[in-house]
Design an enzyme around this catalytic site. Structure first.
Site: not given
Ligand code: GAL
Length: 714
Positions: A160, A231
């Site tokens: 990110e 994600e």
């Molecule tokens: C994203 C990040 C993950 C985790 C997630 C929230 O932005 O890439 O590592 O932090 O948010 O659980």
């Protein structure tokens, strides 16, 4: 083990030349125990996943510089091999910056102390360390990559970067270019991905609650790439003092089906199993539980969400050939506010009917009938027949569980943590002004004492203010041995420093975050305690407690993470006058320096007497005869640490969930447990239990363990 060639086209990932629908689940190996892994992976496979995704935790593998630990929960090779044994692919997100609600975003704490280091930008010391680790890791894992017969089909570098890119401008882009070039020279033989913020040379992937919202942009920017969602958040993490975050199973299924409808061909649930942040592994403010309201719960068991997702996966996998054989479908208005997507291949069709409205059900005319599509729902129509409705959970897929006592309240003995005045000079540091805590503890303890004499002149006596110019995270102030103040009770996940810092943020970052965070312009690291003190010389002892290191720049006001600080690091004042010192500092508790945490030294423990803060508690218990996963019920306790048979279970804190969740979460997240203790139950892994067990608690407040017991999760 057969070697596999991994590639991609604009529709999907190609495994040995074949388009593949990736249904993946994140399971972080350190957040469970090795004995749990086979069951976790089996339940994932049974729910229709074909891939397991994990980050790599540099901070845990190299807690001491140059000493690599891959034992026990850190046995990444065994974890990947187990996935492979069960026929699963692996996505490895190396980072090494990983965010992940882990201490310091996955960076070893010692990195912070390298002179002139700046993280995640063009900076020679940082780049040298990152390159050294990543090269070492990829060589170590070489047999695990698909081209060498292993299960790893994709690898990620960085994480990110798009979120901080505006702060670092052109320099940041050069760093990102360097990172992808580093990846290329590693020759891992599988495609690299970069999530949210990419560079040519890697597939840029999507993160968020609703992946479809980003998909058109993705294809416009990267016409040659498939859309992969690294994600898909099926829940969210919890913070001390804030409500439990949950997301409905139906809403998660909507998100997945909607993404596939719009052309996505790879979904990773982040998290599929959240698990537990054992030890002191949590980031700043993150609870010990990392349940995440994920499809497999903290203990690794199925939930309504995993069952509902499994039902959706079965439909998607059954029709994968139709989906992947066709090109990306075009969104077609179906009338009444509905949107449709139609995939046709080899005589079969797969259609998606989507209602994106958050509150209103819509009617869809189908085969002469009118069908109601629930708010935020997708109907999947296979060869003309309704195959799935994301809004309908089959009654048999509903599961509910509860904690049940697995034994009586435990009987505790106690011993006191000595006050600084009682501690030997051994291990103490002296200086004119406070030294920042991590320089003393090297993050091997949450605790650091700061002691000095506070001399109040006659004209300064009475009501005044003790000002800690820079303090984190939580402090207890003792004057002449009595705790007179502590704070702050509720901590902010994203602490802002000064107005000046805010003004310096690049406009684009502000725009992105304005909706998410509150800027109050206050420096939240300044603590002010109003006190009434008589004239004279007073003993001032301040116990500083860290609750994890930050996971990213934005948690400390978009400063570089190298600016992370704990304890006291700026002058302490009485009203406007700086205390002259000298200061004496003790990193860590006395009990942490001895065998107290293991509950040894039988003679040192006694029956509980009058309540006082900073006390050690020990109980012994036999393994309960319950086969269900076990947890410790810490009802009635305050805040501290808990050890089982000498192993640190984690931080505990019964603080009430009175904080307000970030507003942007409300698009998907439902708050639960408002006003209740943030986390009452703490996972006791079966592997850590023996027939006879010793439990040790270090309690910061004067709470006593009168209603602590072991429970089972049924
Ligand atoms: C994203 C990040 C993950 C985790 C997630 C929230 O932005 O890439 O590592 O932090 O948010 O659980």
């Amino acid at each position: 083990m057969t070697e596999k060639q991994i590639g991609y086209d604009r529709r999907a990932l190609l495994i040995d030349g074949e388009r593949t629908l990736l249904l993946s689940g994140a399971i972080h190996y350190p957040r469970s125990t090795p004995a749990m892994w086979p069951g976790l992976i089996r339940r994932s496979r049974e729910a229709g996943l074909n891939t397991i995704e994990t980050y790599v935790f540099w901070n845990l593998h190299e807690a001491e510089r140059g000493v690599y630990d891959f034992s026990d929960r850190l046995d990444l090779v065994a974890f990947c091999r187990e996935a492979q044994r069960q026929g699963m692919h692996v996505i490895l997100r190396i980072g090494p910056y990983i965010c992940a609600e882990i201490n310091f975003g996955g960076f070893p704490a010692w990195l912070r102390d390298i002179p002139d280091i700046q993280f995640r930008t063009i900076n020679a010391p940082f780049m040298a360390e990152m390159e050294r680790w990543v090269r070492w890791l990829c060589a170590y894992l070489d047999p695990l990559f698909a081209g060498n017969g292993g299960p790893i089909i994709l690898a990620q570098i960085e994480n990110e970067y798009g979120l901080i890119a505006p702060t670092y401008g052109e320099t940041g882009q050069r760093y990102l270019g360097w990172a992808i070039e580093l990846g290329r020279t590693l020759e891992v033989g599988v495609p690299w991905v970069m999530c949210v913020g990419g560079m040519p040379g890697a597939i840029e992937t999507i993160n968020g609650f609703y992946g479809h919202e980003m998909i058109d942009d993705h294809h416009a920017t990267h016409p040659d790439q498939p859309s992969l969602w690294t994600e898909n958040w099926p829940g969210w993490y919890d913070l001390w003092g804030y409500p439990h975050h949950t997301r409905a199973a139906e809403n998660v299924a909507y998100g997945v089906a909607r993404f596939i409808a719009a052309g996505g061909t790879g979904v990773n649930y982040y998290m599929w199993h959240g698990g537990t942040n054992f030890g002191r592994e949590s980031m700043y403010l993150q609870t010990t539980s990392y349940d995440y309201d994920a499809p497999l719960d903290e203990y690794g068991l199925e939930t309504t969400k995993s069952r509902h997702a499994a039902a959706l996966h079965r439909v998607l996998l059954r029709h994968a050939a139709t989906l992947l054989g066709a090109g990306r479908a075009v969104a077609t208005p179906l009338g009444g506010g509905l949107v449709g997507y139609r995939y046709a291949h080899a005589g079969h069709t797969l259609e998606f009917v989507c209602n994106d409205d958050r509150t209103t059900a819509r009617e869809w005319q189908h085969a002469g009938r009118s069908v109601l599509v629930a708010p935020r729902a997708v109907l999947i129509i296979a060869d003309g027949a309704l195959a799935f409705d994301t809004a309908v959970v089959a009654p048999g897929d509903r599961i509910s569980r509860a904690m049940q006592p697995a034994g009586p309240y435990l009987a505790f003995a106690c011993r006191d943590e000595p006050w600084p005045a009682e501690r030997a000079a051994d291990g103490a540091h002296r200086a004119d002004q406070p030294i920042e805590q991590l320089r003393l503890t090297h993050d091997r303890s949450d605790y650091c004492w700061y002691s000095t004499t506070l001399t109040i002149a006659d004209d300064e006596a009475g009501a005044g203010t003790l000002v800690l110019g820079g303090a984190a995270d939580l402090v207890y102030c003792f004057i002449d041995g009595v705790c007179v103040a502590n704070g702050p009770a509720l901590l902010l996940e994203n602490r802002m420093r000064t107005d000046g810092d805010l003004a310096a943020f690049a406009g684009e970052v502000r725009k992105r975050y304005d909706a998410m965070f509150t800027y109050d312009g206050d420096d939240t690291f300044v603590l002010r305690f109003p006190l009434t003190l008589p004239a004279g010389a007073h003993r001032l002892d301040i116990l500083c407690c860290a609750v994890g290191m930050v996971k990213g720049d934005w948690q400390i006001g978009f400063q570089n993470m190298a600016g992370e600080a704990k304890g006291l690091w700026r002058p302490v004042l009485w009203n406007a006058r700086q205390l002259a010192g000298p200061w004496t500092m003790w990193p860590g508790l006395a009990g942490e320096r001895t065998a107290v945490t293991a509950g040894a030294d039988a003679a040192g423990w006694r029956a509980p007497d009058a309540a006082r803060p900073l006390r050690w508690w020990r109980a012994q218990f036999s393994r309960p005869g319950d086969d269900a996963p076990l947890a410790l019920d810490l009802a009635g306790m305050g805040k501290g640490l808990a050890w089982l048979n000498g192993r640190l279970i984690g931080r505990y804190w019964l603080i009430a969930a009175t904080g307000t969740s970030d507003a942007w979460l409300a698009t998907a997240i439902i708050d639960r447990g408002v006003g209740e203790p943030t986390q009452r139950y703490y996972h006791l892994p079966a592997e850590w239990l023996a027939d006879e067990n010793t439990l040790v608690l270090f309690e910061e407040t004067d709470a006593a363990p009168e209603t602590v017991r072991v429970c089972a999760w049924h």
